[in-house]
Design a protein around this motif. Structure first.
Motif, PDB file in Angstrom:
ATOM      1  N   SER A 157     138.363  21.522  63.578  1.00  0.00           N
ATOM      2  CA  SER A 157     137.736  22.783  63.980  1.00  0.00           C
ATOM      3  C   SER A 157     138.443  24.015  63.399  1.00  0.00           C
ATOM      4  O   SER A 157     137.939  25.124  63.507  1.00  0.00           O
ATOM      5  N   PHE A 158     139.611  23.796  62.794  1.00  0.00           N
ATOM      6  CA  PHE A 158     140.376  24.901  62.210  1.00  0.00           C
ATOM      7  C   PHE A 158     140.346  24.837  60.685  1.00  0.00           C
ATOM      8  O   PHE A 158     140.424  23.759  60.093  1.00  0.00           O
ATOM      9  N   GLU A 159     140.275  26.011  60.055  1.00  0.00           N
ATOM     10  CA  GLU A 159     140.300  26.082  58.591  1.00  0.00           C
ATOM     11  C   GLU A 159     141.727  26.119  58.046  1.00  0.00           C
ATOM     12  O   GLU A 159     141.992  25.724  56.917  1.00  0.00           O
ATOM     13  N   TYR A 160     142.642  26.628  58.866  1.00  0.00           N
ATOM     14  CA  TYR A 160     144.025  26.803  58.406  1.00  0.00           C
ATOM     15  C   TYR A 160     144.963  26.259  59.478  1.00  0.00           C
ATOM     16  O   TYR A 160     144.928  26.690  60.630  1.00  0.00           O
ATOM     17  N   ARG A 161     145.800  25.274  59.061  1.00  0.00           N
ATOM     18  CA  ARG A 161     146.712  24.641  60.016  1.00  0.00           C
ATOM     19  C   ARG A 161     148.121  24.699  59.448  1.00  0.00           C
ATOM     20  O   ARG A 161     148.351  24.371  58.286  1.00  0.00           O
ATOM     21  N   VAL A 162     149.066  25.090  60.296  1.00  0.00           N
ATOM     22  CA  VAL A 162     150.427  25.294  59.823  1.00  0.00           C
ATOM     23  C   VAL A 162     151.428  24.699  60.807  1.00  0.00           C
ATOM     24  O   VAL A 162     151.254  24.795  62.023  1.00  0.00           O
ATOM     25  N   VAL A 163     152.446  24.054  60.275  1.00  0.00           N
ATOM     26  CA  VAL A 163     153.568  23.582  61.092  1.00  0.00           C
ATOM     27  C   VAL A 163     154.575  24.718  61.211  1.00  0.00           C
ATOM     28  O   VAL A 163     155.000  25.288  60.210  1.00  0.00           O
ATOM     29  N   MET A 164     154.949  25.052  62.436  1.00  0.00           N
ATOM     30  CA  MET A 164     156.015  26.022  62.682  1.00  0.00           C
ATOM     31  C   MET A 164     157.285  25.219  62.926  1.00  0.00           C
ATOM     32  O   MET A 164     157.500  24.666  64.001  1.00  0.00           O
ATOM     33  N   GLY A 165     158.117  25.125  61.898  1.00  0.00           N
ATOM     34  CA  GLY A 165     159.249  24.220  61.940  1.00  0.00           C
ATOM     35  C   GLY A 165     160.576  24.895  62.244  1.00  0.00           C
ATOM     36  O   GLY A 165     160.947  25.861  61.580  1.00  0.00           O
ATOM     37  N   GLY A 166     161.302  24.366  63.240  1.00  0.00           N
ATOM     38  CA  GLY A 166     162.673  24.807  63.466  1.00  0.00           C
ATOM     39  C   GLY A 166     163.638  24.057  62.577  1.00  0.00           C
ATOM     40  O   GLY A 166     164.807  24.393  62.487  1.00  0.00           O
TER      41      GLY A 166
ATOM     42  N   LYS B 180     154.264  39.014  60.462  1.00  0.00           N
ATOM     43  CA  LYS B 180     154.047  39.796  59.241  1.00  0.00           C
ATOM     44  C   LYS B 180     153.468  38.919  58.134  1.00  0.00           C
ATOM     45  O   LYS B 180     152.544  39.326  57.412  1.00  0.00           O
ATOM     46  N   TYR B 181     153.994  37.706  58.016  1.00  0.00           N
ATOM     47  CA  TYR B 181     153.516  36.780  56.980  1.00  0.00           C
ATOM     48  C   TYR B 181     152.052  36.421  57.201  1.00  0.00           C
ATOM     49  O   TYR B 181     151.220  36.528  56.284  1.00  0.00           O
ATOM     50  N   PHE B 182     151.712  36.032  58.415  1.00  0.00           N
ATOM     51  CA  PHE B 182     150.340  35.607  58.695  1.00  0.00           C
ATOM     52  C   PHE B 182     149.355  36.775  58.642  1.00  0.00           C
ATOM     53  O   PHE B 182     148.219  36.619  58.192  1.00  0.00           O
ATOM     54  N   ASN B 183     149.783  37.942  59.091  1.00  0.00           N
ATOM     55  CA  ASN B 183     148.886  39.107  59.067  1.00  0.00           C
ATOM     56  C   ASN B 183     148.527  39.548  57.656  1.00  0.00           C
ATOM     57  O   ASN B 183     147.524  40.246  57.455  1.00  0.00           O
ATOM     58  N   ASN B 184     149.337  39.145  56.680  1.00  0.00           N
ATOM     59  CA  ASN B 184     149.072  39.494  55.285  1.00  0.00           C
ATOM     60  C   ASN B 184     148.585  38.303  54.460  1.00  0.00           C
ATOM     61  O   ASN B 184     148.540  38.376  53.240  1.00  0.00           O
ATOM     62  N   HIS B 185     148.202  37.227  55.124  1.00  0.00           N
ATOM     63  CA  HIS B 185     147.830  35.965  54.473  1.00  0.00           C
ATOM     64  C   HIS B 185     146.304  35.863  54.374  1.00  0.00           C
ATOM     65  O   HIS B 185     145.595  35.880  55.385  1.00  0.00           O
ATOM     66  N   ALA B 186     145.793  35.741  53.162  1.00  0.00           N
ATOM     67  CA  ALA B 186     144.343  35.691  52.946  1.00  0.00           C
ATOM     68  C   ALA B 186     143.691  34.508  53.653  1.00  0.00           C
ATOM     69  O   ALA B 186     142.560  34.605  54.153  1.00  0.00           O
ATOM     70  N   LYS B 187     144.401  33.365  53.709  1.00  0.00           N
ATOM     71  CA  LYS B 187     143.846  32.193  54.388  1.00  0.00           C
ATOM     72  C   LYS B 187     143.683  32.452  55.881  1.00  0.00           C
ATOM     73  O   LYS B 187     142.743  31.959  56.518  1.00  0.00           O
TER      74      LYS B 187
ATOM     75  N   GLY C  57     137.872  35.191  60.260  1.00  0.00           N
ATOM     76  CA  GLY C  57     136.544  35.715  59.967  1.00  0.00           C
ATOM     77  C   GLY C  57     136.555  37.179  59.570  1.00  0.00           C
ATOM     78  O   GLY C  57     135.590  37.905  59.827  1.00  0.00           O
ATOM     79  N   VAL C  58     137.650  37.609  58.921  1.00  0.00           N
ATOM     80  CA  VAL C  58     137.765  39.004  58.477  1.00  0.00           C
ATOM     81  C   VAL C  58     138.128  39.018  56.991  1.00  0.00           C
ATOM     82  O   VAL C  58     138.440  37.990  56.397  1.00  0.00           O
ATOM     83  N   THR C  59     138.092  40.211  56.387  1.00  0.00           N
ATOM     84  CA  THR C  59     138.384  40.333  54.953  1.00  0.00           C
ATOM     85  C   THR C  59     139.619  41.178  54.677  1.00  0.00           C
ATOM     86  O   THR C  59     139.964  41.407  53.521  1.00  0.00           O
ATOM     87  N   LYS C  60     140.291  41.622  55.734  1.00  0.00           N
ATOM     88  CA  LYS C  60     141.498  42.430  55.567  1.00  0.00           C
ATOM     89  C   LYS C  60     142.314  42.384  56.855  1.00  0.00           C
ATOM     90  O   LYS C  60     141.808  41.960  57.913  1.00  0.00           O
ATOM     91  N   LYS C  61     143.561  42.819  56.765  1.00  0.00           N
ATOM     92  CA  LYS C  61     144.384  42.846  57.971  1.00  0.00           C
ATOM     93  C   LYS C  61     144.039  44.084  58.813  1.00  0.00           C
ATOM     94  O   LYS C  61     143.434  45.041  58.318  1.00  0.00           O
ATOM     95  N   GLY C  62     144.417  44.036  60.061  1.00  0.00           N
ATOM     96  CA  GLY C  62     144.227  45.194  60.918  1.00  0.00           C
ATOM     97  C   GLY C  62     142.927  45.212  61.683  1.00  0.00           C
ATOM     98  O   GLY C  62     142.674  46.130  62.463  1.00  0.00           O
TER      99      GLY C  62
END
Length: 305
Positions: free
Chosen positions: A21-30, A129-136, A142-147
């Motif tokens: 159900s998700f288009e983008y999946r990321v592991v948050m690794g410690g 900051k990384y995700f807010n500027n990530h095109a994926k 469902g947006v085309t820009k940050k903010g």
């Protein structure tokens, strides 16, 4: 207001359906033992995340950086996912570290005073900051820009966190964040601490304790491990404590339990909630090692690392 397809009211169990159900999946690794288990289990079960993200405080244990190097090569060799290391930058776009920051300010990590701002500054803000500027991510939202206001988002990203089945209290605080849904595959697969046979099977290993070397939440056993395995880093943490006391503490007329100098201040060093120094904690450990469970370890520190 757009309807968000990932507005879960309760924590969703990790499944193929959730994954799809998700288009983008990321592991948050410690990048500790649970990260190794989660990556190995994901690989073995056929789930390939888009990225494995690690937020580097610049002050991690050497074995953590060694594992990251191994994992980067492993991903390349397997042609599977990729490792992204994020660093907190100063106003000149130069990498910051927890150690450099507290040394410059003649202080200790915020966790020594009961705050979690270390994790907030070096982990949460850096990842946001990384995700807010990530095109994926924009595509997933469902947006085309940050903010763009989250009320206009139509989806979220899936963030996978390594919490094993022996840590039920750590998932009790789950909430569905505005931009992502957090999921715990190890917990939902009933994989307990150091129980994954997939780690060795796929060519990974258990790297050990993951945290800053100056984290105030290191246990007695972990401080003993730091002293024995990384004496230069242990000495550096003692120097940080000495620098803090020199600039901030008021001396007391009373000696402490071990005959060391005593101070009126509550927080003396990198000793977590008790505000002890690492020298005090090491002496306590050495006086009664059976009382303290030495660990290299497994559990994340309480600062939220």
């Amino acid at each position: 207001m757009s309807k968000n397809k990932h507005d879960f009211k309760e924590r969703p169990i990790f499944s193929q359906e959730l994954w799809d159900s998700f288009e983008y999946r990321v592991v948050m690794g410690g990048m500790g033992d649970d990260t190794a288990m989660m990556i190995a289990e994901l690989y073995d079960r056929g789930f390939e995340p888009d990225e494995i993200v690690f937020c580097d405080t610049g002050s991690e244990f050497p074995h953590t950086y060694e594992f990251i190097t191994h994992l980067q090569k492993w991903c390349i060799d397997k042609k599977w996912s990729k490792v992204t290391v994020l660093k907190k930058l100063d106003k000149y776009d130069q990498p910051l570290s927890v150690i450099s920051m507290i040394t410059e300010q003649n202080t200790l990590p915020a966790a020594a005073f009961g705050s979690k701002s270390c994790s907030l500054r070096f982990k949460v803000e850096t990842a946001d900051k990384y995700f807010n500027n990530h095109a994926k991510c924009w595509e997933s939202w469902g947006v085309t820009k940050k903010g763009v206001a989250t009320k206009n988002h139509t989806g979220k990203i899936l963030r996978l966190v390594g919490i094993n089945f022996d840590e039920p209290k750590r998932i009790e605080g789950w909430k569905n964040e505005p931009k992502w849904t957090q999921s715990f595959p190890l917990f939902d697969w009933l994989v307990g601490e150091a129980e994954s046979e997939a780690v060795e099977k796929v060519g990974l290993y258990y790297p050990g304790k993951s945290s800053c070397t100056v984290c105030p939440y290191l246990t007695h056993g972990e401080i003993a491990m730091l002293h024995d395995d990384y004496p230069e880093l242990y000495d550096a943490s003692i120097a940080i404590e000495n620098n803090y006391r020199e600039h901030n503490l008021v001396e007391s007329n009373q000696d402490d339990l071990f005959g060391d100098d005593s101070f009126d201040n509550t927080v003396l060093g990198l000793g977590g909630r008790n505000g002890k120094t690492r020298g005090q904690m090491l002496k306590e450990y050495q006086a009664n090692p059976q009382h303290y469970k030495q660990s290299t370890n497994k559990k994340p520190c309480e600062c939220g690392h």
